[in-house]
Design an enzyme around this catalytic site. Structure first.
Site, PDB file in Angstrom:
ATOM      1  CB  CYS A   4       8.884  -6.731  -5.838  1.00 17.61           C
ATOM      2  SG  CYS A   4       8.670  -7.213  -4.336  1.00 17.61           S
ATOM      3  CB  CYS A   7       9.900  -3.514  -4.091  1.00 17.59           C
ATOM      4  SG  CYS A   7      11.473  -4.536  -4.054  1.00 17.59           S
ATOM      5  CG  ASP A  30      -1.284  -9.988   5.757  1.00 18.16           C
ATOM      6  OD1 ASP A  30      -0.358 -10.679   5.471  1.00 18.16           O
ATOM      7  OD2 ASP A  30      -2.312 -10.071   4.930  1.00 18.16           O
ATOM      8  CG  HIS A  98       6.501 -11.830   3.422  1.00 18.46           C
ATOM      9  ND1 HIS A  98       6.803 -12.401   2.301  1.00 18.46           N
ATOM     10  CD2 HIS A  98       5.608 -12.584   4.042  1.00 18.46           C
ATOM     11  CE1 HIS A  98       5.930 -13.129   1.716  1.00 18.46           C
ATOM     12  NE2 HIS A  98       5.291 -13.488   2.800  1.00 18.46           N
TER      13      HIS A  98
HETATM   14  P1  AMP Z   1       3.129 -15.419   1.889  1.00 15.22           P
HETATM   15  O1  AMP Z   1       2.212 -16.485   1.641  1.00 15.22           O
HETATM   16  O2  AMP Z   1       3.660 -15.763   3.007  1.00 15.22           O
HETATM   17  O3  AMP Z   1       3.828 -15.080   0.631  1.00 15.22           O
HETATM   18  O4  AMP Z   1       2.289 -14.161   2.496  1.00 15.22           O
HETATM   19  C1  AMP Z   1       1.891 -12.987   1.545  1.00 15.22           C
HETATM   20  C2  AMP Z   1       0.964 -12.269   2.424  1.00 15.22           C
HETATM   21  O5  AMP Z   1       1.010 -10.816   2.146  1.00 15.22           O
HETATM   22  C3  AMP Z   1      -0.473 -12.660   2.608  1.00 15.22           C
HETATM   23  O6  AMP Z   1      -0.623 -12.847   4.034  1.00 15.22           O
HETATM   24  C4  AMP Z   1      -1.227 -11.381   2.116  1.00 15.22           C
HETATM   25  O7  AMP Z   1      -2.316 -11.236   2.583  1.00 15.22           O
HETATM   26  C5  AMP Z   1      -0.219 -10.442   2.178  1.00 15.22           C
HETATM   27  N1  AMP Z   1      -0.427  -9.109   1.244  1.00 15.22           N
HETATM   28  C6  AMP Z   1      -0.160  -9.268  -0.103  1.00 15.22           C
HETATM   29  N2  AMP Z   1      -0.615  -8.126  -0.798  1.00 15.22           N
HETATM   30  C7  AMP Z   1      -0.574  -7.230   0.291  1.00 15.22           C
HETATM   31  C8  AMP Z   1      -0.380  -5.717   0.449  1.00 15.22           C
HETATM   32  N3  AMP Z   1      -0.655  -4.987  -0.654  1.00 15.22           N
HETATM   33  N4  AMP Z   1      -0.494  -5.178   1.653  1.00 15.22           N
HETATM   34  C9  AMP Z   1      -0.646  -5.765   2.559  1.00 15.22           C
HETATM   35  N5  AMP Z   1      -0.649  -7.242   2.718  1.00 15.22           N
HETATM   36  C10 AMP Z   1      -0.386  -7.927   1.628  1.00 15.22           C
HETATM   37 ZN    ZN Z   2      10.718  -6.633  -3.308  1.00 16.05          ZN
END
Ligand code: AMP
Ligand code: ZN
Length: 112
Positions: A4, A7, A30, A98
């Site tokens: 994950c 995580c 983000d 989140h």
């Molecule tokens: P959701 O669509 O609500 O699951 O949002 C997932 C969010 O995680 C998206 O806005 C992505 O841009 C963000 N995201 C994915 N990987 C990372 C990462 N490594 N660091 C920061 N944000 C991330």
């Molecule tokens: Zn996790």
């Protein structure tokens, strides 16, 4: 959850721009910001979705983090938006619960 990504961020196995941390919570920027400020607030412990959180202390700490981040980033006056995408219909892509915190500009209205 060894595979994950959130995580790994919480355990500091991969880099992210952490903006807040306490015993149970971390928040970070983000990667693909949808507003001038776009933070993600997560419990360090893995829960797939908001429905899986069975510990009221975690929910308390999430709302404490919201307040403290709002103060720290001076968005307590003008405000912000919190979003939780839950499962398929909610558009959840990362299956580690989140809360999106968006701020820094007048946000467009989407559905509500
Ligand atoms: P959701 O669509 O609500 O699951 O949002 C997932 C969010 O995680 C998206 O806005 C992505 O841009 C963000 N995201 C994915 N990987 C990372 C990462 N490594 N660091 C920061 N944000 C991330
Ligand atoms: Zn996790």
């Amino acid at each position: 959850m060894s595979d994950c990504i959130f995580c790994k961020i919480a355990n500091k196995e991969i880099n992210s721009e952490l903006i807040y941390e306490n015993d149970n919570i971390v928040a970070f920027k983000d990667l693909n910001p949808r507003a001038k400020m776009h933070f993600l607030i997560i419990p360090k412990k893995h829960y797939d979705t908001i429905l899986d959180i069975d510990d009221t202390k975690i929910m308390q700490d999430i709302f404490k983090a919201v307040k403290e981040i709002a103060k720290k980033y001076n968005i307590d006056e003008k405000g912000f938006r919190l979003i939780n995408n839950c499962k398929e219909d909610g558009g959840q892509e990362v299956m580690h619960m989140h809360i999106h915190m968006l701020a820094g500009e007048k946000l467009k209205t989407t559905i509500i």
